[in-house]
Every structure is written in structure tokens, then in C-alpha cells.
Enzyme design. Structure first.
Site, PDB file in Angstrom:
ATOM      1  N   HIS A  39       3.173  -3.973   0.626  1.00 49.50           N
ATOM      2  CA  HIS A  39       2.153  -3.159  -0.047  1.00 49.50           C
ATOM      3  C   HIS A  39       2.574  -2.821  -1.477  1.00 49.50           C
ATOM      4  O   HIS A  39       1.810  -3.060  -2.432  1.00 49.50           O
ATOM      5  CB  HIS A  39       1.925  -1.872   0.750  1.00 49.50           C
ATOM      6  CG  HIS A  39       0.959  -0.926   0.109  1.00 49.50           C
ATOM      7  ND1 HIS A  39      -0.365  -0.858   0.475  1.00 49.50           N
ATOM      8  CD2 HIS A  39       1.128   0.001  -0.884  1.00 49.50           C
ATOM      9  CE1 HIS A  39      -0.974   0.052  -0.266  1.00 49.50           C
ATOM     10  NE2 HIS A  39      -0.093   0.593  -1.099  1.00 49.50           N
ATOM     11  N   GLU A  40       3.760  -2.269  -1.625  1.00 47.66           N
ATOM     12  CA  GLU A  40       4.197  -1.882  -2.970  1.00 47.66           C
ATOM     13  C   GLU A  40       4.344  -3.095  -3.875  1.00 47.66           C
ATOM     14  O   GLU A  40       4.116  -3.006  -5.086  1.00 47.66           O
ATOM     15  CB  GLU A  40       5.508  -1.096  -2.896  1.00 47.66           C
ATOM     16  CG  GLU A  40       5.401   0.244  -2.180  1.00 47.66           C
ATOM     17  CD  GLU A  40       4.315   1.146  -2.752  1.00 47.66           C
ATOM     18  OE1 GLU A  40       4.069   1.100  -3.973  1.00 47.66           O
ATOM     19  OE2 GLU A  40       3.708   1.894  -1.964  1.00 47.66           O
TER      20      GLU A  40
ATOM     21  N   HIS B 112       1.215  -3.865  -5.707  1.00 46.38           N
ATOM     22  CA  HIS B 112       1.116  -3.131  -6.975  1.00 46.38           C
ATOM     23  C   HIS B 112       1.944  -3.830  -8.054  1.00 46.38           C
ATOM     24  O   HIS B 112       1.511  -3.952  -9.207  1.00 46.38           O
ATOM     25  CB  HIS B 112       1.627  -1.703  -6.807  1.00 46.38           C
ATOM     26  CG  HIS B 112       0.744  -0.806  -5.998  1.00 46.38           C
ATOM     27  ND1 HIS B 112      -0.584  -0.617  -6.277  1.00 46.38           N
ATOM     28  CD2 HIS B 112       1.018  -0.021  -4.917  1.00 46.38           C
ATOM     29  CE1 HIS B 112      -1.100   0.249  -5.417  1.00 46.38           C
ATOM     30  NE2 HIS B 112      -0.151   0.621  -4.572  1.00 46.38           N
TER      31      HIS B 112
ATOM     32  N   HIS C 156       0.136  -6.708  -9.464  1.00 54.76           N
ATOM     33  CA  HIS C 156      -0.946  -6.258 -10.332  1.00 54.76           C
ATOM     34  C   HIS C 156      -0.412  -6.000 -11.743  1.00 54.76           C
ATOM     35  O   HIS C 156      -1.092  -6.299 -12.742  1.00 54.76           O
ATOM     36  CB  HIS C 156      -1.563  -4.990  -9.747  1.00 54.76           C
ATOM     37  CG  HIS C 156      -2.984  -4.743 -10.161  1.00 54.76           C
ATOM     38  ND1 HIS C 156      -3.705  -3.658  -9.715  1.00 54.76           N
ATOM     39  CD2 HIS C 156      -3.819  -5.409 -10.985  1.00 54.76           C
ATOM     40  CE1 HIS C 156      -4.916  -3.681 -10.233  1.00 54.76           C
ATOM     41  NE2 HIS C 156      -5.009  -4.729 -11.016  1.00 54.76           N
TER      42      HIS C 156
END
Length: 680
Positions: free
Chosen positions: A467-468, A471, A474
Site C-alpha cells: 500500500h505505502e 504512494h 505516485h
């Protein structure tokens, strides 16, 4: 010695020179940076030449370099490895930074300069491309929402509110962190740790030693539910740990209630001052949701179905508990323990995977490998580069042709000086205007390995790491002009979407076969386990309900007008209970993922009125997972399209425009309802 923060870093990727930066340097650079930034913007406002993209937007984005450089280096270091001096710097400068922001956002000359550029563009005297136009539109909207039209008295009150809120946010964050550390449960009888592996007990022993204690110390994590409750057979110890977790912030030295009530009341007052019925309306206006009604609608649509699923799960768990203890009543501290055993029979017990989930292999053969398969990027560790703590490792990120993309700093292990949870930050923003390449961090709280042992992860920790890293991608794959619109600079209810999409690759069987190998034998996880794991992938009622309760609490605090809020901390628990009861989610066996007293996201983490974002983003996430399925899953062609049309756009245009361009349609909520088991 000169201050390394006062000039651009000469290290690769402009990584801050953490080997030489001191806390004293941070203080000095913040002082200089505040003055420098205001002087640069005053010059911009005083410029009497016709407004152009270059002398307004470009000049604005180039301003404040020292302040940006210092804050970016300091925020992550203080969050991940604080000390008394860093806490003192934060406490001193938070209100000053709020005042600095007000000095900019209430400066009529700066607003008029932006307005002049907009007028010239409308008259055809200046040409704006899509990125220019969006940047200008957003800056003007920020001013119009930020009080520029208020009279002098109201502007002064706004400054006071913002300064006090900044101070309170820092105080709440510190008390939550200190309270979490103080809530650890000390165990002196090893028999009470039945159900834990030898390595897990060794980790607890090391934690106790670090605190100067004999025996074992069960540290408390950010959330209400504690991962260790899934393993401990001692019901009394489970209750003790759960009670320690859920009681944080409600009394004693680390009581946060008066602080958070004051924050909620100040936010409500500020919203009214700015012309909004409540703080949530102010927040939702600039989010993808657009309105408070839209947020309430999706929360309300889910609540009845989620409660029914949780009640069915509770009935099954009660029956399991009675089979071992006929007179026992199911309690919240039993849920995780029994659910794991229920899953072992009805689906798959992810605890069986722990010996196969060694951190280093999950990182390189899982997280990094998925990024390579999708986007062609590769990762090379740079031991010559120093992170913000000696546990942080720097990896250079390269394109397929060997050219540089940027860098990622990996900091996985929990420690007392690190705040709870997991997060990504940007140390250097990507920008074609400034010619900067991104440097991002991945900061988690994986239990550190005991000396001589590997770091074995829970399946939940694996999902968090993926999940991290979503980021991180991104930020890393951003391809925009303006640093203020780079990477994750998107609405709060959009920012979680790419990270949630990246979680799906943790469930990819071909990838699992690479990263899930026994830490002693190197044998891959059994094929039937992989099949069972993938087949078991569904959201539990417990997980969905604990999140939904936290989202509802957040909205209650921020949709309630000033006269409906508690007047002091003594009213916090009654306010919580009433909010959950009103929403129809009071079901006591599943507590909120965060209670108000330790809800750092909304009182010290930028998610006020925005914690629903995880759910809103999941609508787009589930829709995008369906898109990847239609395009062959984890492959370069699909990855390149997602990179080019979505990740690369950062916040350079309206978020839903970016989504529609990528997907070719509006996000379809049906995919999320199916995922949650609510499509019936």
C-alpha cells in the site's frame, strides 16, 4: 561549519545531507527560510510588469526553496525518529508556520497578481496550457476559500484560530505518541505468551530490555485492534492488551480529550467564519466527493449491510467460543483470536504464512518486482547515501534504459521514537520546471527482528508495505511541471486510490511464489496455500465495520456545528456513543479502528473530515482492479497506460478528469459493493 540546509544539496537526487544535518541547522534554516519566502513573494506581488506565466506562476513555484527543503527534510526525520529537541522545534514552529501561511493567503497583493494573470488569459493576452490553467485556478480558489474577502477583524480572528489549531495539532500528536508508548503491557510470566513463536517472544523481550524491564513488553500499535490478539491463547492477557489499547488518551498524563474538543470547536468556528455550515462542508468542497451529502450517502448506504455481515460473523465466533468455554460470552478481545481459527477451517489462516514472509524477500521479490513488471523500473541500493536514521536505506530507481527516475528511502521497523502507523512522504518533489527528480520515503512499523533472527512479517504487514509503495510510485512516476502539483498532491479522497490499487499485486500468485519462501529452507509457499489465500481474499465484516465506525466518528466531529459539540473533554465518550448510535453502527463487539482520543489521522494528520477517503478511493480502486483484469493483469502494457494516464499526471489537473481519461468512464461503485459482499 556551514549549514547544509541553506543551499541546495549536492548529493544525488538532492537528497538532504542527513550525515551532517543537525537539529540546530534545522532551526537556523527555518528562520532564514521563513524570511526568504516572504521576501520573494512580496517582490512578486510588487511586480508592476504585466502578469505572465513566468513572472507569476513560475516565480511562485520557485519561491521558498530554503523553507521547502528544510521542512521536507525535517518532517520525515521528526515523524520517524524524534527526540526532545525535534519535538521542541515542532512545537515552536507549528504556530509560526500557520502564521506564515496566513501572511501569504491573506495578502491582497498576491491575490491581485493571480487575478491579473487570469484576466489577461481570459482576454487572450496570455496563453495558458492545461497545467498552467489548473495551477492558476487552484491558487485562486485557495485564496477565495482562505479568507481573502474577510474584513480586517475577521481576518485577525482567522489568524488566531489557525495559530492555535497548529499548536494543538502538535500537542495532540505528541500525547498520542507518548500515550501509545506508555500503554505497552508488561508480561513477566512466559506461559502467558502461549501462541507466539520463539522469534515473536524474542522481539517482545528485546522491547522490554530497551525499556529497562525484565520479561516481555507488548507494545501497542496505532489501531484499536492489536495484531498480537490473533495469536495469544491467554484470554486474560488478550483483555488486558485490548483494554490498554482502547483506554489510551482517556485519563492521566496523556489525556487528549480536552485538546481534541478544543480543536473540533475551533474548526467549527473557523468554518462559520469562512461561510460554511461546518468544517466538513469546507473540506468536502475541494474533494472528489464535492459535498457532505455525497459523503453521508456512501457511508449510509454501506452501514446496514456491513452490520448484518458483522452480526453473522459474531454468531459464528460465539458458537466457536462456546465449544471451548460453554459459559463464555464473546468479547471484543476474543474476535481476532477466534476469527483466525475460524478462517483456518473455512478459508485460510494467514498466520501460517509468517515463516515464508521475510521482509527482505517481500521487498525485493514482491514490492520491487511488481513495480518492475508493471513500469519497467528497477531498484539499486545505495549504501553510500545516508537516510534520516541508521535504519533507513536508500534505493536508486532507474528506468529500463538505465536513466534515473529518483530515489526511495525504506524505513520498515518500529521504534519508540517513531510515530505509529505507516506513511509515505516526499523529500524532493518531481518537477520539470525545477529539473528535480523525486525522492520519496516508505515508513512502516514492522516489528524489528530479534538479534540473529530474520524479520518475519504478518500478511497484514505485507499488504501495508505494498500500500505505502503505491504512494511511493505516485510520487516517483510523477511527470508534471509544477512541484506543488507533483505526485500525491491530489485531493484527500483521491490520494489513497493508487496505493490501494498497488495492494492487488500482493495477491498475484506468480508474485507470491517469488516472495513467499521459507526463511530457513528457501522452499516456496505450498501451491495449495497460495490458491487458498487468493480464494480467501474478501473483506471481513469486522474490518469494514471498524473502518466505517472511524469514518462516522470523523464526520460527527466535523459536521456538528459549534453549539452541538462537547464543551470539554468530559463529553468525548458520550459524543462518540451518540454518533455511532445515530448512524446505526453501535455494535459493541467491533470497536472503531480509532477512537477519538487516539485518532491521529483527523486531529494531527491532515485527514479532518476526510477519513472517509479510504472508502471513496476504494470505489476507484475496485473499478481499476477490474480494468487491470480486462487488460491482462500485471504486465508492462497495462502498467504503462496506468503510469502515463494516471500516476504521471499527479495533481496537475482535476482528479476525476484524470480518472475518466484513464478509465474511459466514471468509476463504477458496483465493483466495490461486490468486493465487500454487499452487491446482493
Amino acid at each position: 561549519m556551514s549549514n547544509p540546509l541553506l543551499t541546495p544539496s549536492t548529493l544525488p537526487f538532492a537528497l538532504p545531507d542527513y550525515a551532517t544535518i543537525t537539529d540546530a541547522h534545522v532551526r537556523e534554516a527555518l528562520e532564514a527560510g521563513l524570511d526568504e519566502h516572504l521576501a520573494e513573494l512580496e517582490a512578486l506581488a510588487a511586480d508592476e510588469t504585466p502578469a505572465t506565466v513566468e513572472n507569476v506562476l513560475h516565480a511562485w513555484e520557485r519561491s521558498g526553496a530554503t523553507l521547502d527543503r528544510t521542512l521536507s527534510a525535517f518532517w520525515v526525520a521528526r515523524s520517524a525518529d524524534t527526540n526532545p529537541e525535534r519535538d521542541a522545534i515542532m512545537a515552536e514552529f507549528s504556530p509560526r508556520l500557520a502564521a506564515h501561511s496566513d501572511a501569504i493567503m491573506l495578502n491582497r497583493g498576491l491575490y491581485d497578481r493571480l487575478r491579473a494573470l487570469a484576466d489577461r488569459a481570459a482576454a487572450g493576452e496570455v496563453e495558458l496550457d492545461e497545467e498552467d490553467d489548473f495551477n492558476l485556478t487552484e491558487r485562486l480558489r485557495d485564496y477565495e476559500r482562505g479568507g481573502i474577502t474577510l474584513d480586517d477583524d475577521d481576518q485577525q480572528r482567522l489568524r488566531e484560530l489557525n495559530a492555535e489549531l497548529a499548536t494543538l495539532s502538535t500537542s495532540v500528536e505528541q500525547r498520542i505518541s507518548d500515550g501509545r508508548n506508555a500503554a505497552g503491557v508488561h508480561v513477566t510470566d512466559e506461559a502467558r505468551l502461549d501462541g507466539l513463536t520463539a522469534d515473536e517472544k524474542a522481539g517482545l523481550a528485546a522491547a522490554a530490555t530497551d525499556r529497562g524491564l525484565d520479561g516481555w513488553l507488548v507494545s501497542i500499535t496505532n489501531t484499536t485492534g492489536q495484531p498480537i490478539l490473533a495469536s495469544l491463547t491467554d484470554r486474560g492477557l488478550r483483555e488486558e492488551i485490548f483494554t490498554a489499547s482502547i483506554g489510551r488518551g482517556l485519563s492521566g498524563e496523556f489525556d487528549t480529550r480536552d485538546l481534541l474538543v478544543r480543536m473540533a470547536r475551533l474548526r467549527a468556528e473557523r468554518a462559520t467564519l469562512l461561510g460554511y455550515p461546518h468544517h466538513a462542508a469546507y473540506t468536502h468542497e475541494v474533494a472528489c466527493a464535492g459535498t457532505t451529502d455525497a459523503v453521508n450517502d456512501i457511508l449510509g448506504r454501506l452501514a446496514p449491510g456491513v452490520i448484518k455481515i458483522a452480526e453473522r460473523e459474531a454468531t459464528a465466533l460465539q458458537a466457536r467460543l462456546e465449544s471451548a468455554s460453554p459459559e463464555a460470552e464473546l468479547e471484543p478481545w476474543d474476535w481476532q483470536f477466534l476469527a483466525v481459527r475460524e478462517a483456518a477451517e473455512s478459508s485460510f489462516d494467514t498466520d501460517r504464512l509468517k515463516p515464508y514472509l521475510e521482509f527482505e524477500r517481500v521487498l525485493t521479490e514482491g514490492v520491487f518486482a511488481a513495480a518492475t513488471a508493471l513500469y519497467g523500473i528497477t531498484f539499486v541500493e545505495r549504501p553510500d547515501l545516508v537516510g534520516y536514521t541508521d535504519q533507513a536505506r536508500v534505493f536508486e530507481v532507474r528506468e529500463e534504459d538505465g536513466s534515473d527516475v529518483g530515489a526511495v528511502v525504506i524505513d520498515p521497523y518500529t521504534r519508540p521514537s517513531k510515530k505509529g502507523g505507516a506513511w509515505m512522504t516526499s523529500i524532493v518533489d518531481q518537477s520539470t520546471l525545477l529539473g528535480t527528480r523525486p525522492v520519496v520515503t516508505n515508513t512502516c512499523n514492522v516489528p524489528p527482528p530479534a538479534p540473529g533472527s530474520p524479520s518475519l512479517m504478518s500478511w497484514d504487514n505485507v499488504i501495508t508495505l505494498f500500500h505505502e509503495f503505491g504512494h511511493d510510485l505516485h510520487g516517483l512516476l510523477s511527470d508534471v511541471r509544477y512541484p506543488s502539483r507533483s505526485g500525491t498532491s491530489v485531493p484527500r479522497d483521491f490520494v489513497e486510490f493508487p496505493s490501494q490499487v498497488n495492494e492487488i499485486w500482493a495477491w498475484e500468485p506468480s508474485l507470491i511464489n517469488k516472495f513467499a519462501r521459507h526463511h530457513e529452507t528457501g522452499e516456496p509457499v505450498p501451491a495449495d496455500w497460495v490458491d487458498a489465500l487468493v480464494a480467501s481474499r474478501e473483506e471481513s465484516g469486522y474490518h469494514t465495520l471498524e473502518l466505517l465506525k472511524a469514518m462516522i466518528l470523523d464526520q460527527a466531529w466535523h459536521q456538528t456545528p459549534l453549539d452541538g459539540l462537547p464543551t470539554d473533554g468530559s463529553g468525548v465518550e458520550a459524543f462518540e456513543a451518540a454518533a455511532l448510535e445515530k448512524a446505526g453502527v453501535a455494535f459493541p463487539l467491533v470497536p472503531p479502528r480509532y477512537r477519538s482520543a487516539y485518532f491521529q489521522h483527523i486531529f494531527a494528520g491532515g485527514y479532518s473530515a476526510g477519513y472517509y477517503s479510504y472508502l471513496w478511493s476504494e470505489v476507484m480502486d475496485a473499478d481499476t482492479v477490474a480494468w487491470f483484469g480486462e487488460h491482462g493483469g500485471m504486465n508492462r502494457e497495462a502498467g504503462e497506460a496506468f503510469r502515463r494516464e494516471l500516476l504521471g499526471r499527479g495533481g496537475s489537473r482535476e482528479a476525476l478528469t484524470t480518472y475518466r481519461t484513464f478509465r474511459g468512464a466514471e468509476p463504477d461503485v458496483q465493483h466495490l459493493l461486490s468486493r465487500l459482499g454487499l452487491d446482493g
